[in-house]
Design a protein around this motif. Structure first.
Motif, PDB file in Angstrom:
ATOM      1  N   ASP A  82       0.862  -1.180   0.000  1.00  0.00           N
ATOM      2  CA  ASP A  82       0.000   0.000   0.000  1.00  0.00           C
ATOM      3  C   ASP A  82       0.899   1.231   0.000  1.00  0.00           C
ATOM      4  O   ASP A  82       1.478   1.595   1.024  1.00  0.00           O
ATOM      5  N   GLU A  83       1.039   1.876  -1.151  1.00  0.00           N
ATOM      6  CA  GLU A  83       1.974   2.995  -1.287  1.00  0.00           C
ATOM      7  C   GLU A  83       1.547   4.216  -0.469  1.00  0.00           C
ATOM      8  O   GLU A  83       2.363   5.088  -0.180  1.00  0.00           O
ATOM      9  N   ASN A  84       0.282   4.281  -0.090  1.00  0.00           N
ATOM     10  CA  ASN A  84      -0.196   5.427   0.687  1.00  0.00           C
ATOM     11  C   ASN A  84       0.060   5.267   2.180  1.00  0.00           C
ATOM     12  O   ASN A  84      -0.118   6.207   2.942  1.00  0.00           O
ATOM     13  N   ASN A  85       0.461   4.078   2.587  1.00  0.00           N
ATOM     14  CA  ASN A  85       0.669   3.819   4.013  1.00  0.00           C
ATOM     15  C   ASN A  85       1.834   2.857   4.187  1.00  0.00           C
ATOM     16  O   ASN A  85       1.742   1.872   4.919  1.00  0.00           O
TER      17      ASN A  85
END
Length: 231
Positions: free
Chosen positions: A171-174
Motif C-alpha cells: 500500500d503505497e499510501n501507508n
C-alpha cells in the motif's frame, strides 16, 4: 502489539534493511540510496552484507579481507549502517534466501527489508528460490525519481516478475505501516537519488590511471592506494 503477515502477534519494532553485494569496490552509488531509504522508511539500521561469491557475477578481483575493510571504512561515519560478515563466514555461493533465513533466526520479531535496485529486481526470477524471499522479508526496490512507482516501465520486467510485483505490491499510501506491522511479504518501489556510478567503471578507471575522486568515500580511495588495488 500487531499481527504479522503469518498471523503471529509481534511487538512492533523498527525494520532492519538488508543490502548485499560484491562491493568490488563499494562506492557512493551503494551508499546514498540506502541512506535515503533508511530515513524514509524509518529503518533501525541497514546491514551491508558483502558476498563471498555472487552466483551471478565473476569472482571479486581482490581478497575478501580488503573488500570487508573497504566496506567498514565506507560506512564508519553512519551509525545506522552496519557491516554484516555472515556470507563471508558461510562461504560458498552467497544465496540471498540463505542469508534471509539466517537473519530471521537472529531477528525473529523484526520486519526485514531486502533493499535492491530496479535492475536487480527485474532479474529476481533468476535468483535461487526467489519466490520464497517474501516469506522472510519485504522487498524495497529503489528507482530514479522520474519513474513513477505506479507507472513503472514494464518493458524492464518479464511477465513473471510483473505478476510477482502486482500480487505483492505494498500500500503505497501507508508504506511505513505496511512494512512496520508485518514481518515480511510486500514489495515497495521507492524513488531515491540514483548516481550513475558502477564498480566496473571504477575498476577500469584505476586500470587506466584515471581519477576516482568523488566516486567513493576518501577513506576507501586511501585503502585502494595503500594496497595498490585494481591496477
Amino acid at each position: 502489539m500487531v499481527i504479522s503477515g503469518n498471523n503471529r502477534p509481534i511487538v512492533k519494532q523498527r525494520p532492519i534493511g538488508i543490502y548485499g553485494g560484491s562491493f568490488d569496490p563499494i562506492h557512493y552509488g551503494h551508499l546514498r540510496p540506502n541512506l535515503e531509504l533508511c530515513e524514509r522508511l524509518d529503518l533501525a539500521q541497514v546491514r551491508f552484507i558483502p558476498a563471498f561469491q555472487s552466483p551471478h557475477k565473476d569472482s571479486p578481483q581482490i581478497p575478501l579481507e580488503q573488500r570487508l575493510e573497504m566496506v567498514a571504512q565506507a560506512i564508519k561515519d553512519e551509525p545506522r549502517f552496519v557491516l554484516d560478515e555472515r556470507e563471508i563466514q558461510r562461504g560458498g555461493a552467497s544465496y540471498t534466501i540463505d542469508t534471509l533465513k539466517s537473519l530471521r533466526q537472529d531477528y525473529p520479531e523484526r520486519p526485514l527489508c531486502l533493499l535492491m535496485g530496479m535492475d536487480a529486481f527485474a532479474g529476481i526470477d533468476q535468483w535461487h528460490q526467489w519466490q520464497a524471499i517474501l516469506d522472510y522479508a519485504h522487498i524495497i526496490v529503489s528507482h530514479r525519481p522520474s519513474m513513477c512507482a505506479d507507472r513503472h516501465d514494464k518493458l524492464i520486467f518479464s511477465a513473471t516478475v510483473e505478476r510477482f510485483y502486482q500480487a505483492h505490491k505494498a500500500d503505497e499510501n501507508n508504506i511505513n505501516d505496511s512494512i512496520g506491522q508485518c514481518l515480511s511479504g510486500t514489495i515497495h518501489l521507492e524513488p531515491v537519488t540514483q548516481l550513475a556510478i558502477s564498480a566496473t567503471d571504477i575498476r577500469n578507471r584505476l586500470k587506466n590511471k584515471q581519477s576516482i575522486r568523488y566516486l567513493m568515500p576518501e577513506a576507501v580511495i586511501n585503502l585502494i592506494k595503500y594496497y595498490d588495488l585494481y591496477t
